[in-house]
Design an enzyme around this catalytic site. Structure first.
Site, mmCIF file in Angstrom:
data_model
loop_
_atom_site.group_PDB
_atom_site.id
_atom_site.type_symbol
_atom_site.label_atom_id
_atom_site.label_comp_id
_atom_site.label_asym_id
_atom_site.label_seq_id
_atom_site.Cartn_x
_atom_site.Cartn_y
_atom_site.Cartn_z
ATOM 1 N N SER A 224 -1.304 2.860 4.298
ATOM 2 C CA SER A 224 -0.062 3.208 3.729
ATOM 3 C C SER A 224 -0.071 4.594 3.184
ATOM 4 C CB SER A 224 0.355 2.288 2.380
ATOM 5 O OG SER A 224 1.640 2.198 2.103
ATOM 6 N N ASP A 451 7.196 -2.697 9.933
ATOM 7 C CA ASP A 451 6.811 -2.498 8.705
ATOM 8 C C ASP A 451 7.822 -2.108 7.966
ATOM 9 O OD1 ASP A 451 5.637 -1.110 6.726
ATOM 10 O OD2 ASP A 451 3.595 -1.012 7.860
ATOM 11 N N HIS A 479 3.509 -5.097 5.841
ATOM 12 C CA HIS A 479 3.077 -3.665 5.741
ATOM 13 C C HIS A 479 1.541 -3.519 6.163
ATOM 14 C CE1 HIS A 479 2.959 0.139 4.250
ATOM 15 N NE2 HIS A 479 2.455 0.030 3.154
#
Length: 510
Positions: A224, A451, A479
Protein backbone atom coordinates in the site's frame (compact mmCIF):
# COMPACT_ATOMS: atom_id res chain seq x y z
CA UNK A 1 -14.63 9.56 6.90
CA UNK A 2 -11.07 10.80 6.70
CA UNK A 3 -9.97 8.24 4.11
CA UNK A 4 -7.66 10.39 2.02
CA UNK A 5 -4.66 8.27 1.14
CA UNK A 6 -5.06 6.06 4.18
CA UNK A 7 -3.40 3.11 2.52
CA UNK A 8 -2.79 -0.01 4.54
CA UNK A 9 -2.79 -3.71 3.90
CA UNK A 10 -6.06 -5.41 4.71
CA UNK A 11 -4.25 -7.33 7.47
CA UNK A 12 -3.28 -4.04 9.08
CA UNK A 13 -6.76 -2.53 8.69
CA UNK A 14 -8.43 -5.37 10.53
CA UNK A 15 -5.76 -6.04 13.15
CA UNK A 16 -7.62 -3.73 15.51
CA UNK A 17 -10.93 -5.47 14.86
CA UNK A 18 -9.51 -8.95 15.26
CA UNK A 19 -7.02 -8.78 18.13
CA UNK A 20 -4.30 9.48 3.73
CA UNK A 21 1.42 14.68 1.66
CA UNK A 22 2.56 19.68 3.70
CA UNK A 23 5.43 21.75 4.61
CA UNK A 24 8.45 23.28 6.01
CA UNK A 25 11.28 25.66 5.57
CA UNK A 26 14.21 25.39 3.22
CA UNK A 27 15.92 23.10 5.71
CA UNK A 28 13.57 20.25 4.82
CA UNK A 29 14.79 17.32 2.78
CA UNK A 30 12.24 18.16 0.10
CA UNK A 31 11.33 15.87 -2.77
CA UNK A 32 14.49 15.88 -4.87
CA UNK A 33 15.77 12.27 -4.73
CA UNK A 34 19.40 13.32 -5.19
CA UNK A 35 19.44 16.04 -2.57
CA UNK A 36 21.89 15.34 0.24
CA UNK A 37 22.73 11.87 -1.03
CA UNK A 38 26.30 12.57 -2.11
CA UNK A 39 29.61 11.57 -0.46
CA UNK A 40 29.88 14.82 1.52
CA UNK A 41 26.52 14.24 3.14
CA UNK A 42 27.36 10.58 3.70
CA UNK A 43 30.42 11.70 5.68
CA UNK A 44 28.31 14.08 7.75
CA UNK A 45 25.95 11.19 8.51
CA UNK A 46 28.72 8.74 9.40
CA UNK A 47 27.85 8.68 13.09
CA UNK A 48 24.39 7.44 12.19
CA UNK A 49 25.48 4.89 9.63
CA UNK A 50 28.13 3.53 12.00
CA UNK A 51 25.96 3.27 15.12
CA UNK A 52 25.50 -0.02 16.95
CA UNK A 53 22.05 -1.01 18.10
CA UNK A 54 21.34 -2.30 21.59
CA UNK A 55 19.04 -5.19 20.79
CA UNK A 56 16.97 -6.58 23.65
CA UNK A 57 14.08 -8.98 24.10
CA UNK A 58 10.68 -7.33 23.92
CA UNK A 59 7.11 -8.48 24.30
CA UNK A 60 6.56 -11.42 21.97
CA UNK A 61 8.90 -14.39 22.23
CA UNK A 62 11.58 -14.46 19.54
CA UNK A 63 11.39 -10.74 18.78
CA UNK A 64 14.02 -8.17 19.65
CA UNK A 65 13.73 -4.40 19.80
CA UNK A 66 16.07 -1.42 19.70
CA UNK A 67 16.10 2.32 19.09
CA UNK A 68 17.94 3.66 16.05
CA UNK A 69 19.05 7.27 15.91
CA UNK A 70 18.62 9.49 12.85
CA UNK A 71 18.89 13.24 12.32
CA UNK A 72 15.63 15.06 12.79
CA UNK A 73 16.63 17.31 9.88
CA UNK A 74 18.88 15.76 7.24
CA UNK A 75 20.02 19.22 6.19
CA UNK A 76 21.44 19.60 9.71
CA UNK A 77 22.91 16.20 10.57
CA UNK A 78 24.79 17.63 13.56
CA UNK A 79 21.58 18.99 15.03
CA UNK A 80 18.68 17.38 16.84
CA UNK A 81 18.16 13.62 16.67
CA UNK A 82 15.09 11.43 16.47
CA UNK A 83 14.80 7.94 17.93
CA UNK A 84 13.22 5.34 15.65
CA UNK A 85 11.76 2.11 17.01
CA UNK A 86 13.02 -0.99 15.22
CA UNK A 87 12.35 -4.69 15.72
CA UNK A 88 13.55 -7.99 14.32
CA UNK A 89 13.04 -11.72 14.43
CA UNK A 90 16.12 -13.61 13.37
CA UNK A 91 16.09 -16.17 10.57
CA UNK A 92 15.02 -19.54 11.85
CA UNK A 93 16.76 -21.76 9.28
CA UNK A 94 17.30 -24.11 7.59
CA UNK A 95 19.09 -22.71 4.59
CA UNK A 96 21.63 -19.99 4.00
CA UNK A 97 20.69 -16.67 5.57
CA UNK A 98 19.89 -14.07 2.91
CA UNK A 99 20.13 -10.99 5.11
CA UNK A 100 17.30 -8.83 6.43
CA UNK A 101 13.83 -8.38 4.96
CA UNK A 102 12.33 -5.03 5.89
CA UNK A 103 8.52 -4.85 5.88
CA UNK A 104 6.08 -1.94 5.95
CA UNK A 105 2.27 -2.29 5.99
CA UNK A 106 1.42 1.16 4.68
CA UNK A 107 -0.56 4.06 6.04
CA UNK A 108 1.12 6.39 6.17
CA UNK A 109 0.84 5.89 9.88
CA UNK A 110 0.67 2.11 10.14
CA UNK A 111 3.04 0.64 12.73
CA UNK A 112 5.55 -1.59 10.96
CA UNK A 113 6.73 -2.95 14.33
CA UNK A 114 3.21 -4.07 15.23
CA UNK A 115 2.76 -5.50 11.74
CA UNK A 116 5.98 -7.51 12.13
CA UNK A 117 4.94 -8.93 15.47
CA UNK A 118 1.30 -9.63 14.66
CA UNK A 119 1.65 -10.86 11.08
CA UNK A 120 4.85 -10.68 9.03
CA UNK A 121 7.14 -12.20 11.65
CA UNK A 122 4.87 -15.18 12.17
CA UNK A 123 2.63 -15.28 9.10
CA UNK A 124 5.00 -14.78 6.19
CA UNK A 125 5.84 -18.07 4.44
CA UNK A 126 8.05 -20.31 6.57
CA UNK A 127 10.68 -20.60 3.86
CA UNK A 128 11.04 -16.80 3.76
CA UNK A 129 11.26 -16.48 7.55
CA UNK A 130 13.78 -19.32 7.58
CA UNK A 131 16.31 -17.43 5.48
CA UNK A 132 15.69 -13.77 6.32
CA UNK A 133 15.87 -11.83 9.53
CA UNK A 134 12.42 -10.26 9.50
CA UNK A 135 12.81 -6.59 10.45
CA UNK A 136 10.66 -3.48 10.79
CA UNK A 137 10.99 0.18 11.64
CA UNK A 138 8.20 2.49 12.70
CA UNK A 139 8.68 5.52 10.41
CA UNK A 140 9.30 8.86 12.04
CA UNK A 141 6.12 10.26 13.54
CA UNK A 142 4.49 6.82 13.76
CA UNK A 143 3.62 4.68 16.79
CA UNK A 144 6.86 4.25 18.82
CA UNK A 145 9.00 6.59 16.70
CA UNK A 146 8.21 9.96 18.28
CA UNK A 147 4.54 9.79 17.30
CA UNK A 148 2.67 12.81 16.00
CA UNK A 149 -0.11 13.72 18.42
CA UNK A 150 -3.00 16.03 17.64
CA UNK A 151 -6.23 15.52 19.60
CA UNK A 152 -7.59 14.05 22.79
CA UNK A 153 -9.63 10.87 22.43
CA UNK A 154 -12.85 12.81 22.99
CA UNK A 155 -11.84 15.38 20.35
CA UNK A 156 -11.03 12.56 17.94
CA UNK A 157 -14.45 11.01 18.52
CA UNK A 158 -16.03 14.33 17.60
CA UNK A 159 -13.79 14.66 14.55
CA UNK A 160 -14.79 11.28 13.14
CA UNK A 161 -18.47 12.12 13.55
CA UNK A 162 -18.42 15.43 11.65
CA UNK A 163 -20.73 15.47 8.63
CA UNK A 164 -18.58 15.12 5.51
CA UNK A 165 -21.46 15.59 3.07
CA UNK A 166 -22.44 19.13 4.05
CA UNK A 167 -25.88 20.25 2.91
CA UNK A 168 -25.66 23.96 3.64
CA UNK A 169 -23.14 26.73 4.51
CA UNK A 170 -23.47 26.00 8.22
CA UNK A 171 -22.39 22.39 7.73
CA UNK A 172 -19.56 23.46 5.41
CA UNK A 173 -18.30 25.75 8.16
CA UNK A 174 -18.55 22.95 10.73
CA UNK A 175 -16.48 20.68 8.51
CA UNK A 176 -13.79 23.26 7.77
CA UNK A 177 -13.66 24.15 11.46
CA UNK A 178 -13.04 20.47 12.23
CA UNK A 179 -10.13 20.37 9.79
CA UNK A 180 -8.73 23.58 11.30
CA UNK A 181 -9.04 22.21 14.82
CA UNK A 182 -7.27 19.02 13.78
CA UNK A 183 -4.42 20.95 12.13
CA UNK A 184 -4.10 23.34 15.06
CA UNK A 185 -3.94 20.42 17.47
CA UNK A 186 -1.11 18.85 15.48
CA UNK A 187 0.77 22.14 15.39
CA UNK A 188 0.32 22.70 19.11
CA UNK A 189 1.47 19.21 20.09
CA UNK A 190 4.06 18.41 17.41
CA UNK A 191 5.27 21.66 15.82
CA UNK A 192 8.97 20.73 15.69
CA UNK A 193 8.25 17.29 14.26
CA UNK A 194 5.73 18.17 11.54
CA UNK A 195 8.30 19.52 9.03
CA UNK A 196 10.33 16.30 9.25
CA UNK A 197 8.01 13.34 8.66
CA UNK A 198 8.16 13.22 4.87
CA UNK A 199 8.41 10.01 2.89
CA UNK A 200 11.82 11.12 1.61
CA UNK A 201 13.13 11.40 5.16
CA UNK A 202 11.62 8.04 6.10
CA UNK A 203 13.34 6.47 3.07
CA UNK A 204 16.67 7.97 4.14
CA UNK A 205 16.13 6.46 7.59
CA UNK A 206 15.71 3.11 5.87
CA UNK A 207 19.15 3.39 4.31
CA UNK A 208 20.73 4.02 7.69
CA UNK A 209 18.89 0.97 9.00
CA UNK A 210 20.17 -1.12 6.08
CA UNK A 211 23.76 -0.22 6.94
CA UNK A 212 23.29 -0.68 10.67
CA UNK A 213 21.90 -4.17 10.01
CA UNK A 214 25.02 -4.99 8.01
CA UNK A 215 23.26 -5.42 4.68
CA UNK A 216 24.89 -4.25 1.45
CA UNK A 217 21.51 -4.24 -0.28
CA UNK A 218 18.03 -3.52 1.05
CA UNK A 219 15.47 -6.28 0.62
CA UNK A 220 11.98 -4.99 1.25
CA UNK A 221 8.29 -5.81 1.03
CA UNK A 222 6.14 -2.71 1.15
CA UNK A 223 2.36 -2.80 0.94
CA UNK A 224 0.00 0.00 0.00
CA UNK A 225 1.57 3.35 1.03
CA UNK A 226 4.65 1.21 1.75
CA UNK A 227 5.05 0.93 -2.03
CA UNK A 228 5.46 4.69 -2.27
CA UNK A 229 8.01 4.52 0.53
CA UNK A 230 9.83 1.69 -1.23
CA UNK A 231 9.77 3.41 -4.62
CA UNK A 232 11.10 6.57 -2.99
CA UNK A 233 13.94 4.57 -1.45
CA UNK A 234 14.80 2.95 -4.78
CA UNK A 235 14.80 6.37 -6.46
CA UNK A 236 17.13 7.75 -3.78
CA UNK A 237 19.45 4.73 -3.55
CA UNK A 238 19.11 2.59 -6.71
CA UNK A 239 22.52 0.98 -6.17
CA UNK A 240 21.50 -0.12 -2.68
CA UNK A 241 18.31 -1.89 -3.71
CA UNK A 242 18.15 -5.65 -3.43
CA UNK A 243 14.96 -7.67 -3.75
CA UNK A 244 12.11 -5.17 -3.62
CA UNK A 245 8.39 -6.08 -3.69
CA UNK A 246 5.81 -3.28 -3.91
CA UNK A 247 2.34 -4.74 -3.32
CA UNK A 248 -0.78 -2.62 -3.84
CA UNK A 249 1.20 0.03 -5.64
CA UNK A 250 0.81 3.78 -5.66
CA UNK A 251 1.60 6.06 -8.58
CA UNK A 252 4.06 8.75 -7.37
CA UNK A 253 3.50 10.84 -10.51
CA UNK A 254 -0.06 11.77 -9.49
CA UNK A 255 -1.13 15.01 -7.85
CA UNK A 256 -3.03 14.85 -4.59
CA UNK A 257 -6.29 15.68 -6.38
CA UNK A 258 -5.81 12.90 -8.92
CA UNK A 259 -4.91 10.44 -6.16
CA UNK A 260 -8.14 11.23 -4.35
CA UNK A 261 -10.27 11.12 -7.49
CA UNK A 262 -8.83 7.84 -8.72
CA UNK A 263 -9.05 6.29 -5.26
CA UNK A 264 -12.72 7.31 -5.19
CA UNK A 265 -13.22 5.36 -8.42
CA UNK A 266 -11.34 2.45 -6.84
CA UNK A 267 -13.78 2.25 -3.94
CA UNK A 268 -16.65 2.37 -6.42
CA UNK A 269 -15.16 -0.56 -8.33
CA UNK A 270 -14.73 -2.49 -5.11
CA UNK A 271 -18.28 -1.78 -3.95
CA UNK A 272 -19.70 -2.82 -7.31
CA UNK A 273 -17.91 -6.14 -6.91
CA UNK A 274 -19.31 -6.52 -3.39
CA UNK A 275 -22.80 -5.63 -4.66
CA UNK A 276 -22.64 -8.19 -7.49
CA UNK A 277 -21.83 -10.82 -4.90
CA UNK A 278 -24.36 -9.58 -2.37
CA UNK A 279 -27.40 -9.63 -4.66
CA UNK A 280 -26.73 -13.31 -5.31
CA UNK A 281 -27.17 -14.02 -1.60
CA UNK A 282 -30.68 -14.93 -0.48
CA UNK A 283 -30.54 -12.46 2.41
CA UNK A 284 -28.60 -9.59 0.88
CA UNK A 285 -29.55 -6.55 3.02
CA UNK A 286 -29.37 -4.33 -0.06
CA UNK A 287 -31.86 -6.41 -2.03
CA UNK A 288 -31.47 -9.04 -4.70
CA UNK A 289 -32.61 -7.26 -7.85
CA UNK A 290 -29.37 -5.71 -9.21
CA UNK A 291 -26.03 -4.21 -8.16
CA UNK A 292 -27.28 -0.75 -9.18
CA UNK A 293 -30.33 -1.12 -6.97
CA UNK A 294 -28.06 -2.23 -4.13
CA UNK A 295 -25.95 0.89 -4.57
CA UNK A 296 -29.05 3.08 -4.53
CA UNK A 297 -30.22 1.33 -1.36
CA UNK A 298 -26.87 2.00 0.32
CA UNK A 299 -26.95 5.64 -0.71
CA UNK A 300 -30.45 6.00 0.70
CA UNK A 301 -29.26 4.39 3.94
CA UNK A 302 -26.43 6.93 4.23
CA UNK A 303 -28.91 9.77 3.63
CA UNK A 304 -31.08 8.34 6.38
CA UNK A 305 -28.09 8.30 8.74
CA UNK A 306 -27.45 11.93 7.84
CA UNK A 307 -30.94 12.81 9.05
CA UNK A 308 -31.11 10.45 12.02
CA UNK A 309 -28.00 8.69 13.40
CA UNK A 310 -28.58 5.19 14.75
CA UNK A 311 -28.19 3.93 18.33
CA UNK A 312 -25.26 1.59 18.92
CA UNK A 313 -25.76 0.40 22.49
CA UNK A 314 -23.33 3.03 23.77
CA UNK A 315 -23.23 6.81 24.06
CA UNK A 316 -21.87 7.19 20.52
CA UNK A 317 -24.38 7.03 17.69
CA UNK A 318 -23.72 5.89 14.14
CA UNK A 319 -23.54 9.02 12.00
CA UNK A 320 -23.40 9.09 8.22
CA UNK A 321 -19.64 9.65 8.29
CA UNK A 322 -19.02 6.73 10.67
CA UNK A 323 -21.34 4.45 8.71
CA UNK A 324 -19.61 5.29 5.45
CA UNK A 325 -16.20 4.63 6.99
CA UNK A 326 -17.43 1.27 8.23
CA UNK A 327 -18.47 0.24 4.72
CA UNK A 328 -15.20 1.48 3.25
CA UNK A 329 -13.21 -0.47 5.86
CA UNK A 330 -14.80 -3.71 4.69
CA UNK A 331 -13.87 -3.01 1.07
CA UNK A 332 -10.20 -3.72 1.88
CA UNK A 333 -10.71 -7.46 2.24
CA UNK A 334 -13.15 -9.78 0.48
CA UNK A 335 -13.10 -11.91 3.61
CA UNK A 336 -14.93 -9.09 5.38
CA UNK A 337 -17.91 -9.11 3.02
CA UNK A 338 -20.01 -11.47 5.20
CA UNK A 339 -19.34 -9.19 8.18
CA UNK A 340 -20.40 -6.18 6.12
CA UNK A 341 -23.62 -7.87 5.00
CA UNK A 342 -24.47 -8.58 8.62
CA UNK A 343 -23.55 -5.04 9.69
CA UNK A 344 -25.73 -3.53 6.96
CA UNK A 345 -28.59 -5.85 7.87
CA UNK A 346 -28.37 -4.66 11.48
CA UNK A 347 -28.05 -1.04 10.42
CA UNK A 348 -31.07 -1.20 8.17
CA UNK A 349 -33.11 -2.56 11.08
CA UNK A 350 -31.99 0.22 13.43
CA UNK A 351 -28.82 -1.05 15.13
CA UNK A 352 -25.58 0.70 14.19
CA UNK A 353 -23.22 -1.22 16.52
CA UNK A 354 -21.57 -3.45 13.91
CA UNK A 355 -20.93 -0.66 11.42
CA UNK A 356 -19.49 1.43 14.25
CA UNK A 357 -17.14 -1.43 15.12
CA UNK A 358 -15.96 -1.57 11.50
CA UNK A 359 -15.37 2.17 11.52
CA UNK A 360 -13.46 1.94 14.81
CA UNK A 361 -11.22 -0.75 13.33
CA UNK A 362 -10.40 1.58 10.46
CA UNK A 363 -9.52 4.45 12.79
CA UNK A 364 -7.68 2.12 15.21
CA UNK A 365 -9.93 3.09 18.10
CA UNK A 366 -9.83 0.60 20.97
CA UNK A 367 -12.87 -0.49 22.95
CA UNK A 368 -11.84 1.76 25.84
CA UNK A 369 -11.87 4.79 23.53
CA UNK A 370 -8.14 5.20 22.93
CA UNK A 371 -6.92 6.02 19.42
CA UNK A 372 -3.56 5.07 18.00
CA UNK A 373 -1.71 7.89 16.28
CA UNK A 374 -2.53 6.41 12.85
CA UNK A 375 -4.73 9.25 11.63
CA UNK A 376 -2.42 11.94 13.01
CA UNK A 377 0.63 10.50 11.28
CA UNK A 378 -1.41 9.88 8.15
CA UNK A 379 -2.32 13.54 7.81
CA UNK A 380 1.15 14.75 8.80
CA UNK A 381 2.91 12.69 6.11
CA UNK A 382 0.31 13.23 3.41
CA UNK A 383 0.19 16.97 3.98
CA UNK A 384 3.98 17.19 3.81
CA UNK A 385 4.50 15.02 0.74
CA UNK A 386 2.14 16.76 -1.71
CA UNK A 387 0.33 20.10 -1.99
CA UNK A 388 -3.32 19.83 -0.91
CA UNK A 389 -5.91 18.53 -3.33
CA UNK A 390 -8.10 21.56 -2.61
CA UNK A 391 -7.48 24.79 -0.76
CA UNK A 392 -11.07 26.01 -0.29
CA UNK A 393 -14.63 24.72 -0.04
CA UNK A 394 -15.35 26.41 -3.35
CA UNK A 395 -12.78 24.21 -5.07
CA UNK A 396 -14.40 21.12 -3.58
CA UNK A 397 -17.82 22.22 -4.75
CA UNK A 398 -16.49 22.73 -8.28
CA UNK A 399 -15.00 19.23 -8.24
CA UNK A 400 -18.07 17.46 -6.84
CA UNK A 401 -19.48 16.44 -10.26
CA UNK A 402 -16.24 14.62 -11.13
CA UNK A 403 -16.10 12.83 -7.77
CA UNK A 404 -19.77 11.88 -7.85
CA UNK A 405 -19.32 10.54 -11.37
CA UNK A 406 -16.40 8.45 -10.12
CA UNK A 407 -18.58 7.11 -7.31
CA UNK A 408 -22.26 8.00 -6.88
CA UNK A 409 -22.26 6.57 -3.36
CA UNK A 410 -18.83 7.62 -1.98
CA UNK A 411 -17.87 10.54 -4.24
CA UNK A 412 -19.31 13.46 -2.28
CA UNK A 413 -17.80 12.41 1.04
CA UNK A 414 -14.40 11.60 -0.44
CA UNK A 415 -14.30 14.94 -2.24
CA UNK A 416 -14.87 16.83 1.00
CA UNK A 417 -12.37 14.57 2.81
CA UNK A 418 -9.79 15.77 0.30
CA UNK A 419 -9.92 19.24 1.87
CA UNK A 420 -8.15 18.14 5.06
CA UNK A 421 -4.66 19.41 4.12
CA UNK A 422 -5.91 22.87 3.14
CA UNK A 423 -5.43 24.19 6.66
CA UNK A 424 -2.20 22.40 7.53
CA UNK A 425 0.30 24.54 9.46
CA UNK A 426 3.27 23.74 7.20
CA UNK A 427 3.55 23.99 3.43
CA UNK A 428 4.07 20.96 1.26
CA UNK A 429 7.69 20.31 0.33
CA UNK A 430 7.19 17.37 -2.02
CA UNK A 431 5.82 17.24 -5.52
CA UNK A 432 4.43 14.58 -7.82
CA UNK A 433 7.08 12.98 -10.02
CA UNK A 434 7.75 9.55 -11.56
CA UNK A 435 9.98 7.11 -9.70
CA UNK A 436 12.65 5.82 -12.08
CA UNK A 437 15.29 4.20 -9.86
CA UNK A 438 17.69 3.95 -12.78
CA UNK A 439 20.15 1.11 -12.35
CA UNK A 440 18.21 -0.66 -9.60
CA UNK A 441 17.85 -4.43 -9.44
CA UNK A 442 14.48 -5.83 -10.61
CA UNK A 443 11.59 -4.39 -8.61
CA UNK A 444 8.38 -6.44 -8.49
CA UNK A 445 5.23 -4.28 -8.58
CA UNK A 446 2.01 -6.05 -7.64
CA UNK A 447 -1.45 -4.81 -8.61
CA UNK A 448 -4.90 -6.18 -7.79
CA UNK A 449 -7.51 -5.57 -10.51
CA UNK A 450 -10.34 -4.54 -8.14
CA UNK A 451 -8.25 -2.98 -5.39
CA UNK A 452 -10.29 -0.24 -3.66
CA UNK A 453 -7.49 1.85 -2.15
CA UNK A 454 -4.74 1.55 -4.77
CA UNK A 455 -6.41 1.15 -8.17
CA UNK A 456 -4.82 -1.34 -10.52
CA UNK A 457 -3.75 1.33 -12.98
CA UNK A 458 -1.43 2.71 -10.31
CA UNK A 459 0.54 -0.53 -10.34
CA UNK A 460 0.66 -0.43 -14.12
CA UNK A 461 1.97 3.14 -14.00
CA UNK A 462 4.61 2.49 -11.35
CA UNK A 463 5.91 -0.63 -13.09
CA UNK A 464 6.30 1.35 -16.31
CA UNK A 465 8.04 4.25 -14.56
CA UNK A 466 10.64 2.14 -12.79
CA UNK A 467 13.70 1.38 -14.85
CA UNK A 468 13.58 -2.26 -13.72
CA UNK A 469 9.89 -2.63 -12.83
CA UNK A 470 8.15 -5.99 -13.29
CA UNK A 471 4.35 -5.95 -13.11
CA UNK A 472 2.67 -8.90 -11.38
CA UNK A 473 -1.13 -8.87 -11.63
CA UNK A 474 -3.68 -10.43 -9.28
CA UNK A 475 -7.14 -10.68 -10.88
CA UNK A 476 -9.19 -10.38 -7.74
CA UNK A 477 -10.82 -8.30 -5.02
CA UNK A 478 -9.45 -6.54 -1.97
CA UNK A 479 -6.39 -4.49 -1.15
CA UNK A 480 -2.94 -6.01 -1.93
CA UNK A 481 -2.27 -9.58 -3.03
CA UNK A 482 0.66 -11.25 -1.24
CA UNK A 483 -0.49 -13.74 1.39
CA UNK A 484 -4.16 -13.37 0.47
CA UNK A 485 -4.84 -16.83 -0.88
CA UNK A 486 -3.42 -16.85 -4.40
CA UNK A 487 -0.83 -19.62 -4.66
CA UNK A 488 0.27 -18.13 -7.98
CA UNK A 489 1.05 -14.71 -6.43
CA UNK A 490 2.70 -16.18 -3.35
CA UNK A 491 4.88 -18.55 -5.39
CA UNK A 492 6.04 -15.77 -7.70
CA UNK A 493 6.98 -13.47 -4.82
CA UNK A 494 8.55 -16.20 -2.69
CA UNK A 495 10.66 -17.34 -5.64
CA UNK A 496 11.89 -13.80 -6.17
CA UNK A 497 12.67 -13.25 -2.49
CA UNK A 498 14.47 -16.58 -2.13
CA UNK A 499 16.48 -16.91 -5.33
CA UNK A 500 16.23 -13.48 -6.93
CA UNK A 501 14.28 -14.56 -10.01
CA UNK A 502 11.53 -12.02 -10.72
CA UNK A 503 8.28 -13.04 -12.41
CA UNK A 504 8.06 -12.59 -16.14
CA UNK A 505 6.80 -9.20 -17.22
CA UNK A 506 3.01 -9.24 -17.50
CA UNK A 507 2.46 -12.35 -15.38
CA UNK A 508 -1.18 -12.64 -14.23
CA UNK A 509 -2.60 -14.69 -11.37
CA UNK A 510 -6.02 -15.47 -9.92
Amino acid sequence: MDTRRLLRTSAAVFAAAGLLLSGCSSSSSGSDPSRGAGPANREALARYYDQKLDWHACGTSGFQCATMKAPLDYAKPDGAQIGLAVSRKKATGPGKRLGSLLVNPGGPGGSAVDYLRSYAGIGYPAQVRARYDMVAMDPRGVARSRPVDCLTNRQMDAYTEVDQTPDDPREVTALTDAYKTFAHGCETRAAKLLPHVSTVEAARDMDIFRQVLGDKKLSYVGASYGTFLGATYADLYPKNTGRIVLDGAMNPALSSRDINLQQTAGFETAFESFARDCVKQAQCPLGTSSPRAAENRLKAFFEQLDRRPLPTGQSRRLTESLGTTGVIAAMYDKGSWPQLRQALRSGLTGDGAMLLALSDSYYERSQNGDYSNLMYANAAVNCLDLPPAFTSPQQVEAALPAFEKASPVFGEGLAWASLNCAYWPTRATGSAHPAKAEGAAPIVVVGTTRDPATPYRWAQALASQLDSGRLLTYDGDGHTAYGRGSACIDTAINTYLLDGTPPKTGKKCT
